[in-house]
Design a protein around this motif. Structure first.
Motif, short mmCIF file in Angstrom:
data_model
loop_
_atom_site.label_atom_id
_atom_site.label_comp_id
_atom_site.label_asym_id
_atom_site.label_seq_id
_atom_site.Cartn_x
_atom_site.Cartn_y
_atom_site.Cartn_z
N PHE A 44 0.87 -1.28 -0.02
CA PHE A 44 0.03 0.01 -0.12
C PHE A 44 0.98 1.30 -0.10
O PHE A 44 0.93 2.11 0.97
N LEU A 45 1.72 1.46 -1.16
CA LEU A 45 2.48 2.75 -1.26
C LEU A 45 1.69 3.56 -1.87
O LEU A 45 0.88 3.10 -2.92
N PRO A 46 1.75 4.97 -1.75
CA PRO A 46 2.63 5.62 -0.62
C PRO A 46 2.15 5.35 0.49
O PRO A 46 1.08 5.04 0.65
N MET A 47 2.83 5.57 1.52
CA MET A 47 2.40 5.63 3.02
C MET A 47 2.54 6.94 3.74
O MET A 47 3.43 7.68 3.30
N ALA A 48 1.62 7.27 4.64
CA ALA A 48 1.72 8.32 5.55
C ALA A 48 2.02 7.81 6.88
O ALA A 48 1.22 6.83 7.36
N TRP A 49 2.95 8.51 7.49
CA TRP A 49 3.14 8.32 8.95
C TRP A 49 3.00 9.71 9.66
O TRP A 49 3.33 10.71 9.30
N ALA A 88 -5.23 1.32 1.72
CA ALA A 88 -5.21 -0.03 2.37
C ALA A 88 -6.61 -0.25 3.20
O ALA A 88 -7.10 -1.17 3.62
N GLY A 89 -7.48 0.95 3.54
CA GLY A 89 -8.66 1.00 3.91
C GLY A 89 -8.53 0.74 5.32
O GLY A 89 -9.71 0.61 6.26
N TYR A 90 -7.28 0.96 6.04
CA TYR A 90 -7.06 0.85 7.62
C TYR A 90 -5.87 1.71 7.73
O TYR A 90 -5.15 1.86 6.86
N PHE A 91 -5.57 1.96 9.23
CA PHE A 91 -4.37 2.51 9.67
C PHE A 91 -4.12 1.79 10.95
O PHE A 91 -4.79 1.24 11.42
N SER A 148 -9.28 5.32 1.81
CA SER A 148 -7.76 5.81 1.79
C SER A 148 -7.73 7.11 2.33
O SER A 148 -8.67 7.91 2.38
N TRP A 149 -6.34 7.45 2.76
CA TRP A 149 -6.09 8.79 3.12
C TRP A 149 -5.98 9.48 1.98
O TRP A 149 -5.66 9.26 0.81
N VAL A 150 -6.39 11.07 2.09
CA VAL A 150 -6.55 12.10 1.12
C VAL A 150 -5.16 12.68 1.02
O VAL A 150 -4.40 13.04 0.18
N ASP A 151 -4.76 13.34 2.24
CA ASP A 151 -3.70 13.97 2.51
C ASP A 151 -3.21 14.10 3.91
O ASP A 151 -3.88 13.24 4.69
N GLU A 152 -2.04 14.77 4.20
CA GLU A 152 -1.60 14.63 5.62
C GLU A 152 -2.58 15.12 6.51
O GLU A 152 -2.64 14.66 7.89
#
Length: 87
Positions: free
Chosen positions: A9-14, A33-36, A61-65
């Motif tokens: 599931f790239l890219p990833m955000a941390w 990913a549908g999850y964090f 999925s996430w949209v942005d930071e």
């Protein structure tokens, strides 16, 4: 690239959130990913699950930071509560 494994599931955000000087959580969310996942401590940009403490399924999925930050704050409020944040 493989469709399985930690880099699927790239890219990833941390996102790292410090609740207190001794309590730190890292939130990791892979695109699609549908999850964090929530990890104890600052795990940097690690793909492993050595310090995994929670998986939150949200079905998108996430949209942005800012999306990642909002989910992190929501998890912290639900698990820790506002009284301990920033202590």
């Amino acid at each position: 690239m493989s469709t399985t494994g930690p880099k699927r599931f790239l890219p990833m955000a941390w996102r790292v959130e410090r609740v207190s000087p001794t309590e730190v959580y890292t939130f990791r969310w892979g695109r699609g990913a549908g999850y964090f996942t929530v990890h104890r401590g600052d795990i940097g940009s690690s793909h492993d699950d050595d310090h995994l403490i929670d998986t939150i399924h949200i079905g998108r999925s996430w949209v942005d930071e800012s999306d990642v930050a909002a989910q992190a704050r929501s998890w912290l409020r639900s698990r820790i509560g506002p009284r301990r944040r920033g202590a």
